[in-house]
Design a protein around this motif. Structure first.
Motif, PDB file in Angstrom:
ATOM      1  N   GLN A  38     -38.985   0.279  91.667  1.00 20.87           N
ATOM      2  CA  GLN A  38     -40.108  -0.066  92.008  1.00 20.87           C
ATOM      3  C   GLN A  38     -40.069  -1.754  91.465  1.00 20.87           C
ATOM      4  O   GLN A  38     -39.553  -1.997  90.371  1.00 20.87           O
ATOM      5  CB  GLN A  38     -41.396   0.215  91.105  1.00 20.87           C
ATOM      6  N   THR A  39     -40.466  -2.747  92.566  1.00 19.79           N
ATOM      7  CA  THR A  39     -40.514  -3.973  92.203  1.00 19.79           C
ATOM      8  C   THR A  39     -41.814  -4.664  91.635  1.00 19.79           C
ATOM      9  O   THR A  39     -42.723  -3.968  91.689  1.00 19.79           O
ATOM     10  CB  THR A  39     -40.133  -4.817  93.495  1.00 19.79           C
ATOM     11  N   LEU A  40     -41.937  -5.962  91.331  1.00 15.86           N
ATOM     12  CA  LEU A  40     -43.014  -6.560  91.088  1.00 15.86           C
ATOM     13  C   LEU A  40     -43.876  -7.161  92.564  1.00 15.86           C
ATOM     14  O   LEU A  40     -44.768  -7.695  92.294  1.00 15.86           O
ATOM     15  CB  LEU A  40     -42.803  -7.795  90.192  1.00 15.86           C
ATOM     16  N   TRP A  41     -43.032  -7.260  93.486  1.00 17.20           N
ATOM     17  CA  TRP A  41     -43.514  -7.756  94.698  1.00 17.20           C
ATOM     18  C   TRP A  41     -44.274  -7.137  95.780  1.00 17.20           C
ATOM     19  O   TRP A  41     -44.339  -5.653  95.825  1.00 17.20           O
ATOM     20  CB  TRP A  41     -42.458  -8.094  95.564  1.00 17.20           C
ATOM     21  N   GLY A  42     -45.408  -7.268  96.255  1.00  9.18           N
ATOM     22  CA  GLY A  42     -46.217  -6.913  97.153  1.00  9.18           C
ATOM     23  C   GLY A  42     -45.378  -6.523  98.610  1.00  9.18           C
ATOM     24  O   GLY A  42     -44.417  -7.347  98.806  1.00  9.18           O
ATOM     25  N   ALA A  43     -45.666  -5.644  99.067  1.00  9.27           N
ATOM     26  CA  ALA A  43     -45.058  -5.084 100.367  1.00  9.27           C
ATOM     27  C   ALA A  43     -44.885  -6.172 101.423  1.00  9.27           C
ATOM     28  O   ALA A  43     -43.893  -6.221 102.227  1.00  9.27           O
ATOM     29  CB  ALA A  43     -45.737  -3.718 100.941  1.00  9.27           C
ATOM     30  N   GLY A  44     -45.914  -7.118 101.532  1.00  7.66           N
ATOM     31  CA  GLY A  44     -45.907  -8.271 102.565  1.00  7.66           C
ATOM     32  C   GLY A  44     -45.223  -9.305 102.200  1.00  7.66           C
ATOM     33  O   GLY A  44     -44.888 -10.282 103.015  1.00  7.66           O
TER      34      GLY A  44
END
Length: 345
Positions: A38-44
């Motif tokens: 899992q990353t800290l970034w939103g999918a967009g």
């Protein structure tokens, strides 16, 4: 202390030059290991897309022996819960800002963003790989059953603001979205009230007036999110914050990989890191011209105001050095390195 267009791209290219392209190919198909990360970034966000490409390249470069499925922020566990999930093998890794876990080990904040210290990623990259910094972040994560494969950056951040922030005094009375760590505490010393929320919630908080300023990412990343639809000021070039994005995995899961697969993952990460730093730096330069045409004012702090910010950061560095033995080591080591490269007197 001013940063110009040429120095930004030169620094990004220098990081890229540390990469050796072409991970080894594998002749024989072997057992497939599957990880969830899992990353800290939103999918967009563009940065999430870059991490997806890293995962694709790991599969390709290992001949399918390791498959990493990426997940956006909050998709499996909360953004501030990923370290526990990694340690318990709920997910096999995270790629995030280590300062989120400063409450567990303060050194993760000191290493994760040595606020008002570095001016470009290549500087901290050298500290990590040549001055013992990587050993320190691995020691910090080790007690939580986690191992750091590598680190990267998304660049020197810009602040997105609903009101102009032309220097430290303009933070007085403002509500500021920041992450746990040195940058937020330095800005608090300037007079802001700090609101700690995940980056994925920053747009809503800015839109609803929960915060007046947002410390999230660089100019191009912030533009992609849509911040400049609701805020018409930004500090640029950035200077105050340059967070690490680490790739940290469950220690047992890492040990279980064959040595050649480990080497391929490490090399693929280096290539990803070089690309991300360079690409975002290039994007920032393009977006700076685009947003000005849309009425966004880009504010460059004066050298005197930057110096005032660093003086306040010195106080914060000293305070964090008292929080744990490893934090003290990380503060003193980075201060020594900054003196070596003439960023500190």
């Amino acid at each position: 202390m001013n940063i110009n267009r040429r120095s930004v791209l030169k620094a990004a290219s220098a990081v890229a030059a540390t990469s050796v392209f072409g991970a080894p190919s594998l002749a024989l198909a072997q057992k497939t290991t599957k990880w969830k990360v899992q990353t800290l970034w939103g999918a967009g966000e563009d940065t999430y897309g870059m991490f997806q490409a890293f995962c694709d390249n790991v599969k390709k470069n290992t001949g399918g022996r390791l498959e990493i499925t990426p997940f956006s922020a909050g998709a499996i566990v909360g953004t501030f819960e990923t370290l526990d999930a990694v340690g318990q093998n709920v997910i096999q890794g995270h790629s995030t800002y280590p300062g989120y876990f400063a409450g567990k080990e303060p050194a993760l904040a000191v290493i994760g963003d040595f606020a008002f210290g570095y001016t470009e990623p290549m500087q901290q990259n050298a500290w990590l790989n040549e001055k013992g910094g990587m050993d320190m972040i691995r020691a910090a994560y080790d007690k939580f059953n986690a191992y750091t494969v590598g680190c990267t950056w998304w660049g020197v951040e810009s602040l997105t603001c609903k009101v102009p922030v032309r220097g430290p005094d303009d933070f007085k009375g403002l509500k500021h979205r920041g992450a746990q760590g040195l940058a937020a505490e330095t800005i608090a010393k300037m007079g802001a009230s700090i609101v700690v929320i995940p980056g994925g919630e920053a747009y809503s908080a800015l839109e609803k007036g929960v915060v007046d300023t947002v410390d999230w990412s660089t100019l191009s990343v912030n533009n992609k999110i849509g911040f400049f639809e609701i805020a018409k000021f930004a500090t640029y070039p950035g200077f105050h914050s340059m967070p690490i994005q680490d790739f940290t995995v469950n220690k047992a899961a890492w040990k279980a990989l064959p040595d050649d697969v480990k080497a391929i993952v490490e090399q693929t990460w280096k290539e990803f890191s070089a690309y991300q730093v360079k690409k975002i730096a290039e994007n920032d330069l393009v977006v700076a011209e685009e947003v000005k045409k849309k009425g966004v004012e880009l504010i460059a702090w004066s050298d005197a105001d930057r110096l005032r910010g660093r003086e306040l950061a010195h106080e914060v560095w000293s305070e964090w050095a008292k929080k744990s033995p490893l934090a003290k080591q990380a503060v003193e080591s980075q201060q020594a390195y900054l003196r070596e490269i003439k960023l500190l007197a």
